[in-house]
Design an enzyme around this catalytic site. Structure first.
Site, PDB file in Angstrom:
ATOM      1  NE  ARG A   1     -41.173 -26.147   0.094  1.00  0.00           N
ATOM      2  CZ  ARG A   1     -42.087 -26.359   1.053  1.00  0.00           C
ATOM      3  NH1 ARG A   1     -41.988 -26.851   2.128  1.00  0.00           N
ATOM      4  NH2 ARG A   1     -43.326 -25.996   0.524  1.00  0.00           N
TER       5      ARG A   1
ATOM      6  CE1 TYR B   1     -14.999 -23.164  -1.536  1.00  0.00           C
ATOM      7  CE2 TYR B   1     -16.680 -22.963  -0.011  1.00  0.00           C
ATOM      8  CZ  TYR B   1     -16.159 -22.909  -1.201  1.00  0.00           C
ATOM      9  OH  TYR B   1     -16.865 -22.062  -2.265  1.00  0.00           O
TER      10      TYR B   1
ATOM     11  CG  ASP C   1     -16.260 -29.013   4.133  1.00  0.00           C
ATOM     12  OD1 ASP C   1     -16.583 -30.139   3.290  1.00  0.00           O
ATOM     13  OD2 ASP C   1     -16.631 -27.863   3.918  1.00  0.00           O
TER      14      ASP C   1
ATOM     15  CE  LYS D   1     -16.470 -27.488  -4.958  1.00  0.00           C
ATOM     16  NZ  LYS D   1     -16.152 -27.048  -3.788  1.00  0.00           N
TER      17      LYS D   1
HETATM   18  C1  LIG Z   1     -16.912 -26.202  -2.996  1.00  0.00           C
HETATM   19  C2  LIG Z   1     -16.807 -26.215  -1.423  1.00  0.00           C
HETATM   20  C3  LIG Z   1     -17.944 -26.004  -0.559  1.00  0.00           C
HETATM   21  C4  LIG Z   1     -18.973 -25.228  -0.962  1.00  0.00           C
HETATM   22  O1  LIG Z   1     -19.714 -25.988  -1.847  1.00  0.00           O
HETATM   23  P1  LIG Z   1     -20.961 -25.579  -3.060  1.00  0.00           P
HETATM   24  O2  LIG Z   1     -21.355 -26.998  -3.679  1.00  0.00           O
HETATM   25  O3  LIG Z   1     -19.947 -24.745  -4.004  1.00  0.00           O
HETATM   26  O4  LIG Z   1     -21.768 -24.826  -2.348  1.00  0.00           O
HETATM   27  C5  LIG Z   1     -17.927 -26.376   0.890  1.00  0.00           C
HETATM   28  N1  LIG Z   1     -16.534 -26.877   1.346  1.00  0.00           N
HETATM   29  C6  LIG Z   1     -15.265 -27.150   0.549  1.00  0.00           C
HETATM   30  C7  LIG Z   1     -14.180 -27.860   1.059  1.00  0.00           C
HETATM   31  C8  LIG Z   1     -15.559 -26.805  -0.759  1.00  0.00           C
HETATM   32  O5  LIG Z   1     -14.519 -27.295  -1.527  1.00  0.00           O
END
Ligand SMILES: *Cc1c(COP(=O)(O)O)cnc(C)c1O
Length: 378
Positions: free
Chosen positions: A49, A101, A174, A199
């Site tokens: 963990r 997002y 982000d 992504k």
């Molecule tokens: C998809 C996405 C997220 C969230 O990520 P997950 O892996 O789906 O939880 C956060 N920020 C951006 C810009 C995203 O495209």
């Protein structure tokens, strides 16, 4: 020898397995790690963990690529974002974007509704809005996303860092849509970078994961690590291994995706069915000057187009493409198309005539031909 990030990524830090000489790391599935007769751990890990060796290896690659001090992997991008929000003092003032997002915005609004934080949103397209939104001495966190999904607004990271730090806040970025092969937010002054590794970083639409990378191993980072270990939103060994594998090709994938998106954007410029193309790589994009400065390895595979025929035309286009697959998500090697507004809901600032494209690594001619053919059918 100081190796370039491309080299570090391709070789996953050049780690050769000490026991077998394998040039590819094993998948360590063990949840627990043995101790010797003196009760001391034999290796560096005790239980899965907090972290296992495969997770630690993936985190080390990300730390190197972002030029940070440390990183932690999470079970998803939103779990990674939540770790940043959860380590703020209760009732902290947080500044984030009106256009960002939608899932992360929903999470922030959910936390605000529960009294965990106070949220002020600023328009990322107004260059003075962030300075107006921060409250000196009160704001704890400035959260930016650049380019921001799905309108691709650009925020100047170095300037945002100055504003955040001037107000006594930290800056978290982000970086999902600008991975470290094109933007290194920590070098530009950010304190934390968060990624949905789902992504670009993994890049093959087969892993759900997130990460936070820090510039400094300080008290705040230790609090985030404690949250990580206590709440256990961690990826499994196979996901972490796939992420290491995906990261090996990040630079070449991103280069090809950027080239494909540019070809699509240029081919659709002036198309009679299209009212606007939103791509940071186009010189007439409002954020192009910032993008050119801070996206040094390409403008990426993500763009949106707005259609003169409105929401119906947007839905029709997504239903008709034969190469672009109609599905949510971004950053994978296969191209995806999505009518975004119905996903984000009525309160979202995304226009309902907007179609989001995530360009993969296919032949550019196939991508352009697919869109031109589907648009031509009206
Ligand atoms: C998809 C996405 C997220 C969230 O990520 P997950 O892996 O789906 O939880 C956060 N920020 C951006 C810009 C995203 O495209």
């Amino acid at each position: 020898m100081d190796k370039r990030p491309e080299t570090l990524a391709a070789q996953a830090l050049h780690r050769i397995d000490g026991e077998t000489g394998a040039v590819i790391p094993p998948v360590h599935t063990a949840t627990t790690y043995a101790r010797g007769a003196d009760n001391a751990l034999i290796g560096a890990h005790d239980y899965l963990r907090p972290e296992g060796p495969t997770q630690a290896h993936a985190a080390a690659v990300l730390t190197a690529l972002e030029g940070g001090a440390d990183a932690r992997l999470f079970a998803s991008g939103l779990a990674a974002a939540m770790a940043v929000f959860a380590t703020l003092p209760t009732g902290a003032h947080v500044v984030a974007q009106t256009k960002m997002y939608y899932g992360a915005k929903k999470l922030l609004q959910h936390l605000e509704a529960r009294g965990a934080l106070i949220l002020t949103l600023f328009d990322p397209d107004d260059p003075d809005a962030l300075a107006r939104a921060v409250r000196p001495g009160e704001t704890e966190l400035v959260w930016i996303e650049t380019p921001a999904n799905p309108l691709w607004s650009l925020v100047d990271i170095a300037r945002a860092a100055d504003i955040a730090h001037g107000a006594g806040a930290i800056l978290a970025v982000d970086g999902t849509c600008a991975p470290p092969c094109t933007t290194r937010a920590l070098d530009l002054g950010a304190d934390l970078v968060m990624h949905s590794a789902t992504k670009y970083l993994n890049g093959h639409s087969d892993v759900l994961a997130g990460a936070v990378i820090t510039r400094a191993d300080d008290e705040r980072w230790q609090a985030l690590c404690a949250h990580h270990s206590l709440t256990g939103a961690v990826p499994g060994a196979f996901e972490s291994w796939l992420l290491i594998r995906g990261l090996r090709t990040l630079f070449v994938r991103f280069e090809r995706q950027s080239a494909n998106a540019m070809q699509v954007a240029q081919a659709l410029t002036g198309h009679p069915a299209v009212s606007q193309i939103l791509y940071p790589g186009l010189p007439d994009h409002p954020g192009h000057a910032i993008a050119a400065r801070q996206m040094t390895g390409g403008f990426g595979g993500l763009l949106s187009i707005r259609l003169k025929g409105g929401a119906e035309a947007a839905a029709r286009l997504c239903a008709r493409t034969q190469v672009f697959i109609q599905a949510t998500s971004i950053g994978g090697v296969e191209s995806l198309i999505e009518h975004r507004k119905p996903i984000e809901g009525p309160l979202s600032p995304t226009p309902d005539d907007l179609v989001r494209l995530s360009c993969g690594i296919e032949a550019a001619d196939d991508l352009v031909g697919d869109l031109v053919e589907a648009l031509g059918r009206g």
